[in-house]
Write a protein that holds these residues in place. Structure first.
Motif, PDB file in Angstrom:
ATOM      1  N   THR A 108       5.284 -22.060  10.219  1.00  0.00           N
ATOM      2  CA  THR A 108       3.959 -21.446  10.234  1.00  0.00           C
ATOM      3  C   THR A 108       3.889 -20.383  11.342  1.00  0.00           C
ATOM      4  N   TRP A 109       2.918 -19.514  11.198  1.00  0.00           N
ATOM      5  CA  TRP A 109       2.664 -18.476  12.205  1.00  0.00           C
ATOM      6  C   TRP A 109       2.510 -19.092  13.593  1.00  0.00           C
ATOM      7  N   GLU A 110       1.775 -20.218  13.655  1.00  0.00           N
ATOM      8  CA  GLU A 110       1.504 -20.852  14.951  1.00  0.00           C
ATOM      9  C   GLU A 110       2.798 -21.334  15.621  1.00  0.00           C
ATOM     10  N   ASP A 126       6.587  -6.497   8.993  1.00  0.00           N
ATOM     11  CA  ASP A 126       5.185  -6.101   8.825  1.00  0.00           C
ATOM     12  C   ASP A 126       4.320  -7.204   8.219  1.00  0.00           C
ATOM     13  N   VAL A 127       4.861  -7.917   7.251  1.00  0.00           N
ATOM     14  CA  VAL A 127       4.080  -8.948   6.565  1.00  0.00           C
ATOM     15  C   VAL A 127       4.899 -10.236   6.523  1.00  0.00           C
ATOM     16  N   LEU A 128       4.223 -11.351   6.842  1.00  0.00           N
ATOM     17  CA  LEU A 128       4.865 -12.672   6.818  1.00  0.00           C
ATOM     18  C   LEU A 128       4.169 -13.561   5.795  1.00  0.00           C
ATOM     19  N   VAL A 129       4.957 -14.207   4.939  1.00  0.00           N
ATOM     20  CA  VAL A 129       4.422 -15.298   4.112  1.00  0.00           C
ATOM     21  C   VAL A 129       4.908 -16.568   4.789  1.00  0.00           C
ATOM     22  N   ILE A 153       0.363 -12.832   5.974  1.00  0.00           N
ATOM     23  CA  ILE A 153      -0.162 -12.452   7.291  1.00  0.00           C
ATOM     24  C   ILE A 153       0.268 -11.041   7.685  1.00  0.00           C
ATOM     25  N   ASN A 154      -0.673 -10.295   8.216  1.00  0.00           N
ATOM     26  CA  ASN A 154      -0.388  -8.974   8.777  1.00  0.00           C
ATOM     27  C   ASN A 154       0.167  -9.187  10.197  1.00  0.00           C
ATOM     28  N   ILE A 155       1.454  -9.003  10.349  1.00  0.00           N
ATOM     29  CA  ILE A 155       2.123  -9.362  11.604  1.00  0.00           C
ATOM     30  C   ILE A 155       1.670  -8.472  12.773  1.00  0.00           C
ATOM     31  N   LYS A 156       1.697  -7.166  12.564  1.00  0.00           N
ATOM     32  CA  LYS A 156       1.381  -6.251  13.675  1.00  0.00           C
ATOM     33  C   LYS A 156      -0.049  -6.466  14.176  1.00  0.00           C
ATOM     34  N   LYS A 157      -0.997  -6.557  13.228  1.00  0.00           N
ATOM     35  CA  LYS A 157      -2.397  -6.754  13.642  1.00  0.00           C
ATOM     36  C   LYS A 157      -2.593  -8.109  14.313  1.00  0.00           C
ATOM     37  N   LEU A 161      -4.082  -8.342  18.056  1.00  0.00           N
ATOM     38  CA  LEU A 161      -5.396  -8.946  18.294  1.00  0.00           C
ATOM     39  C   LEU A 161      -5.302 -10.396  18.773  1.00  0.00           C
ATOM     40  N   LYS A 162      -4.065 -10.933  18.806  1.00  0.00           N
ATOM     41  CA  LYS A 162      -3.826 -12.315  19.240  1.00  0.00           C
ATOM     42  C   LYS A 162      -4.628 -13.332  18.423  1.00  0.00           C
ATOM     43  N   GLU A 163      -4.743 -13.048  17.133  1.00  0.00           N
ATOM     44  CA  GLU A 163      -5.304 -14.033  16.209  1.00  0.00           C
ATOM     45  C   GLU A 163      -4.653 -13.811  14.840  1.00  0.00           C
ATOM     46  N   THR A 164      -4.778 -14.806  13.974  1.00  0.00           N
ATOM     47  CA  THR A 164      -4.091 -14.714  12.682  1.00  0.00           C
ATOM     48  C   THR A 164      -4.898 -13.847  11.730  1.00  0.00           C
ATOM     49  N   ILE A 165      -4.349 -12.665  11.421  1.00  0.00           N
ATOM     50  CA  ILE A 165      -5.029 -11.743  10.512  1.00  0.00           C
ATOM     51  C   ILE A 165      -4.285 -11.733   9.182  1.00  0.00           C
ATOM     52  N   LYS A 166      -4.978 -12.096   8.130  1.00  0.00           N
ATOM     53  CA  LYS A 166      -4.317 -12.156   6.828  1.00  0.00           C
ATOM     54  C   LYS A 166      -4.197 -10.753   6.221  1.00  0.00           C
ATOM     55  N   TYR A 167      -3.116 -10.550   5.498  1.00  0.00           N
ATOM     56  CA  TYR A 167      -2.907  -9.298   4.772  1.00  0.00           C
ATOM     57  C   TYR A 167      -3.739  -9.309   3.494  1.00  0.00           C
ATOM     58  N   ILE A 168      -3.755 -10.457   2.820  1.00  0.00           N
ATOM     59  CA  ILE A 168      -4.695 -10.703   1.710  1.00  0.00           C
ATOM     60  C   ILE A 168      -5.109 -12.164   1.785  1.00  0.00           C
TER      61      ILE A 168
END
Ligand code: SF4
Length: 169
Positions: A108-110, A126-129, A153-157, A161-168
């Motif tokens: 997971t991202w965390e 750039d993008v992580l599933v 997940i949008n990796i760069k954002k 921003l130090k939070e989990t930003i989804k790509y979609i």
């Protein structure tokens, strides 16, 4: 690092027309994994410099029509895959800095952001599933992932921003 296949002109694994590299090795052992042959890091063939060149040459030839590179498995973040993929991505970016890179991980991202080794690979993409495949949450309508727990997940954002930003969603 070994790989089990390359899909040129792939329109399923990520946005747009892509080149998808399937590497071998996975330590997650998800129930009903779609690709359990690739759990073995020795499955498939060695990912040699010739194979790297083959991919780079394909991008050179079809530069305008290919949107980016996708890294799947197995698990690209399997321990022994990280350094070879970091080296390959650095090479890839030198020639194609504007192409996007998508990566799939059973972590997971965390977990990833707390692990410098995993992050060294993910931060180049750039993008992580993310996350393991959970058969209980399987959903065939989802884009680019197999079960509802997995996120795009949008990796760069997310790093910025130090939070989990989804790509979609
Ligand atoms: S992380 Fe992916 S390749 Fe690994 S066991 Fe789970 S579904 Fe299969």
């Amino acid at each position: 690092m070994n790989y089990s296949g390359i899909k040129y002109t792939d329109m399923i694994n990520g946005e747009g027309i892509r080149v998808s590299l399937f590497v071998s090795g996975c330590s997650h052992y998800c129930k009903d994994c779609f690709n359990s042959d690739t759990w073995d890091p020795n499955y498939g063939s060695p990912f040699t410099e010739d194979i790297e060149n083959e991919i780079l040459n394909y991008f050179k030839k079809y530069d305008k029509s290919i949107k980016g590179l996708s890294l799947l498995g197995g698990d690209p973040t399997y321990l022994t895959n990280i350094d070879p993929l970091v080296a390959f991505i650095k090479r890839f970016k030198e020639s194609f800095p504007k192409k996007d890179i998508w990566i799939w991980s059973g972590f997971t991202w965390e977990v990833i952001i707390k692990n410098p080794k995993l992050l060294s690979l993910i931060e180049l993409c750039d993008v992580l599933v993310d996350g393991q495949f959970h058969i209980e949450e399987k959903d065939l309508n989802l884009k680019w992932r197999g079960s509802k727990n997995q996120r795009v997940i949008n990796i760069k954002k997310s790093l910025e921003l130090k939070e989990t930003i989804k790509y979609i969603d």
